[in-house]
Design a protein around this motif. Structure first.
Motif, PDB file in Angstrom:
ATOM      1  N   ALA A 164       0.856  -1.183   0.000  1.00  0.00           N
ATOM      2  CA  ALA A 164       0.000   0.000   0.000  1.00  0.00           C
ATOM      3  C   ALA A 164       0.889   1.230   0.000  1.00  0.00           C
ATOM      4  O   ALA A 164       1.755   1.375   0.869  1.00  0.00           O
ATOM      5  CB  ALA A 164      -0.901  -0.002   1.230  1.00  0.00           C
ATOM      6  N   LEU A 165       0.701   2.103  -0.975  1.00  0.00           N
ATOM      7  CA  LEU A 165       1.542   3.289  -1.098  1.00  0.00           C
ATOM      8  C   LEU A 165       0.766   4.453  -1.672  1.00  0.00           C
ATOM      9  O   LEU A 165      -0.366   4.300  -2.146  1.00  0.00           O
ATOM     10  CB  LEU A 165       2.767   2.981  -1.963  1.00  0.00           C
ATOM     11  N   ALA A 203     -10.820  -0.273  -2.944  1.00  0.00           N
ATOM     12  CA  ALA A 203     -10.372  -0.698  -4.273  1.00  0.00           C
ATOM     13  C   ALA A 203      -8.988  -1.331  -4.206  1.00  0.00           C
ATOM     14  O   ALA A 203      -8.680  -2.261  -4.969  1.00  0.00           O
ATOM     15  CB  ALA A 203     -10.363   0.503  -5.226  1.00  0.00           C
ATOM     16  N   ALA A 204      -8.158  -0.854  -3.302  1.00  0.00           N
ATOM     17  CA  ALA A 204      -6.812  -1.411  -3.146  1.00  0.00           C
ATOM     18  C   ALA A 204      -6.879  -2.862  -2.685  1.00  0.00           C
ATOM     19  O   ALA A 204      -6.138  -3.722  -3.191  1.00  0.00           O
ATOM     20  CB  ALA A 204      -6.019  -0.576  -2.151  1.00  0.00           C
ATOM     21  N   ASN A 218       3.220  -1.857   3.884  1.00  0.00           N
ATOM     22  CA  ASN A 218       2.897  -0.490   3.473  1.00  0.00           C
ATOM     23  C   ASN A 218       4.152   0.350   3.337  1.00  0.00           C
ATOM     24  O   ASN A 218       5.155   0.104   4.019  1.00  0.00           O
ATOM     25  CB  ASN A 218       1.947   0.178   4.466  1.00  0.00           C
ATOM     26  N   ALA A 219       4.097   1.324   2.453  1.00  0.00           N
ATOM     27  CA  ALA A 219       5.159   2.316   2.356  1.00  0.00           C
ATOM     28  C   ALA A 219       4.929   3.355   3.444  1.00  0.00           C
ATOM     29  O   ALA A 219       3.800   3.587   3.883  1.00  0.00           O
ATOM     30  CB  ALA A 219       5.150   2.975   0.975  1.00  0.00           C
ATOM     31  N   VAL A 220       6.009   3.983   3.888  1.00  0.00           N
ATOM     32  CA  VAL A 220       5.891   5.047   4.890  1.00  0.00           C
ATOM     33  C   VAL A 220       5.434   6.319   4.188  1.00  0.00           C
ATOM     34  O   VAL A 220       6.111   6.825   3.290  1.00  0.00           O
ATOM     35  CB  VAL A 220       7.235   5.279   5.598  1.00  0.00           C
ATOM     36  N   ASP A 221       4.283   6.831   4.593  1.00  0.00           N
ATOM     37  CA  ASP A 221       3.708   8.010   3.941  1.00  0.00           C
ATOM     38  C   ASP A 221       2.677   8.632   4.875  1.00  0.00           C
ATOM     39  O   ASP A 221       1.943   7.917   5.570  1.00  0.00           O
ATOM     40  CB  ASP A 221       3.039   7.612   2.622  1.00  0.00           C
ATOM     41  N   THR A 222       2.618   9.960   4.892  1.00  0.00           N
ATOM     42  CA  THR A 222       1.699  10.670   5.778  1.00  0.00           C
ATOM     43  C   THR A 222       0.247  10.284   5.523  1.00  0.00           C
ATOM     44  O   THR A 222      -0.510  10.003   6.461  1.00  0.00           O
ATOM     45  CB  THR A 222       1.856  12.190   5.595  1.00  0.00           C
TER      46      THR A 222
END
Length: 322
Positions: A164-165, A203-204, A218-222
Motif C-alpha cells: 500500500a503506497l 479498491a486497493a 505499506n510504504a511510509v507516507d503521511t
C-alpha cells in the motif's frame, strides 16, 4: 514623605525595567504541525524533552498547534504560520515538512522523526542539511527487507505480496523498488496498491485479492498513515496478514509492525529546538537517525487470522496489544 516617594519611585522604576526586559526578550513561538490522528504520546514525549532542557509551555515558550489529514491541507496551515512570523516550525511528518520548506527559507524548521528528508528534497544531506531544515528522521530503509522476512515467516508459502503506497509521494516509488529487489531474492512477486484518497482503500484490497496477494506491507507516507484504521480493518476483513511500518497501525487493530522508535525521534527533536533558540543554524546541525527499533503485535488480530508468531520472533516483540 521623601522616603515614601522613594519607595513609589523605586517600584515604578522596577516595573519599567521589567516591562523593558519583557519587550527585549519576547517568548519564542513554536508552531507544531502534525496529522490529525497522530498518537498524542509523541507530543508528550517531545514536551518531556523540552521540559528537561528547561522549556515550559506558557512560561518561556509558546506552542501553536495545527492539524491536517490530506497532504494538500498542510500548505494552508503552514502559510498562515509563516504569515504570523512564528519563530520555529515543528514538522511532525513528511507532508508538514515539505509544506514548510516550500513556504519559508528563513524560519527554522525542526523535523520530528520524519521519513527520508534527503529523498523528499528538503535537505542536502543528513550530515550537513544546508537549508533551514534539520531535526530527527525515522529513515530506516533496511526495515523494508525485515518486514518482508517476517511476513515470509508468518506465511511460508508466500509467493505474492502487495504494498500500500501513495503514488503522489516520490519516495514511495523508491520504497517499492527496495521491496521488489528483496522480494526477487525470495521468488516473490510484488503488486503496488496506489492509495491517494480515502475511498481508494477498498479498491486497493480488491486489487490485492485479484492479484492473489498472500500478504501486505505499506510504504511510509503521511496519507497512508492517516488510513491506518481502514487498512487494519480491510486486512482483517479479507484475512490478509499485514506487517505494518508503525506501532500505531497495531493500536488500530493491525496484525503487527516493525518500525523505528518514533518516541526517540520526538524526544531528540527537543535538543534541536534548544540549539536553534541559542543561535545555532539549522543548516549546520546534522540530522539524527533512529537507533531504536520496535516490534509490536496484536494478539486479537493473530487469533482472528489463525496465525502464531514463531518463538524467536515473539521474543523480540517489544509491545503486545490486545
Amino acid at each position: 514623605m521623601a522616603s515614601r516617594r522613594a519607595v513609589v519611585f523605586g517600584a515604578a522604576l522596577l516595573t519599567l525595567v521589567q516591562v523593558a526586559h519583557a519587550k527585549a526578550e519576547p517568548i519564542p513561538t513554536l508552531a507544531y504541525v502534525a496529522a490529525k490522528n497522530a498518537n498524542p504520546k509523541r507530543l508528550e514525549i517531545f514536551k518531556k524533552g523540552l521540559a528537561e532542557l528547561g522549556y515550559v509551555e506558557g512560561k518561556n515558550i509558546r506552542i501553536e498547534y495545527r492539524e491536517a489529514v490530506l497532504d494538500a491541507d498542510y500548505g494552508g496551515a503552514v502559510a498562515e504560520l509563516v504569515e504570523r512570523k512564528v519563530d520555529m516550525i515543528l514538522a511532525a511528518n513528511v507532508a508538514a515538512t515539505r509544506a514548510a520548506a516550500r513556504a519559508t527559507k528563513t524560519i527554522p524548521i525542526v523535523m520530528l522523526a520524519v521519513f527520508d528528508p534527503v529523498g523528499i528534497g528538503v535537505v542536502e544531506s543528513l550530515d550537513r542539511p544546508g537549508t533551514n531544515v534539520t531535526g530527527t528522521t525515522m529513515y530506516a530503509p533496511q526495515l523494508i527487507a525485515e518486514r518482508l522476512r517476517i511476513l515470509k515467516r508468518l506465511v511460508p508459502q508466500l509467493d505474492k505480496i502487495a504494498m500500500a503506497l501513495n503514488g503522489q509521494n516520490p519516495n514511495n516509488a523508491a520504497q517499492l523498488q527496495l521491496l521488489r529487489a528483496e522480494a526477487r531474492k525470495l521468488g516473490i512477486s510484488v503488486e503496488q496498491l496506489d492509495i491517494r484518497k480515502p475511498e481508494d482503500v477498498d479498491a486497493a484490497f480488491d486489487k490485492a485479492l485479484a492479484f492473489g496477494a498472500r500478504g501486505l506491507v505499506n510504504a511510509v507516507d503521511t496519507f497512508i498513515n492517516s488510513r491506518r484504521f481502514a487498512l487494519a480493518a480491510g486486512a482483517a476483513k479479507h484475512k490478509l496478514p499485514f506487517v505494518f511500518s508503525d506501532v500505531e497501525y497495531v493500536m488500530a487493530g493491525g496484525l503487527m509492525a516493525l518500525g523505528p522508535g518514533h518516541y526517540e525521534g520526538y524526544y531528540g527533536a527537543a535538543k534541536y529546538v534548544d540549539k536553534i533558540l541559542h543561535g545555532a543554524k539549522p543548516a549546520d546541525l546534522p540530522i539524527a537517525g533512529p537507533t531504536e527499533f520496535t516490534m509490536s503485535a496484536n494478539r486479537t488480530a493473530f487469533k482472528n487470522l489463525g496465525l502464531s508468531l514463531p518463538s524467536d520472533l515473539a521474543a523480540k516483540v517489544n509491545e503486545w496489544i490486545d
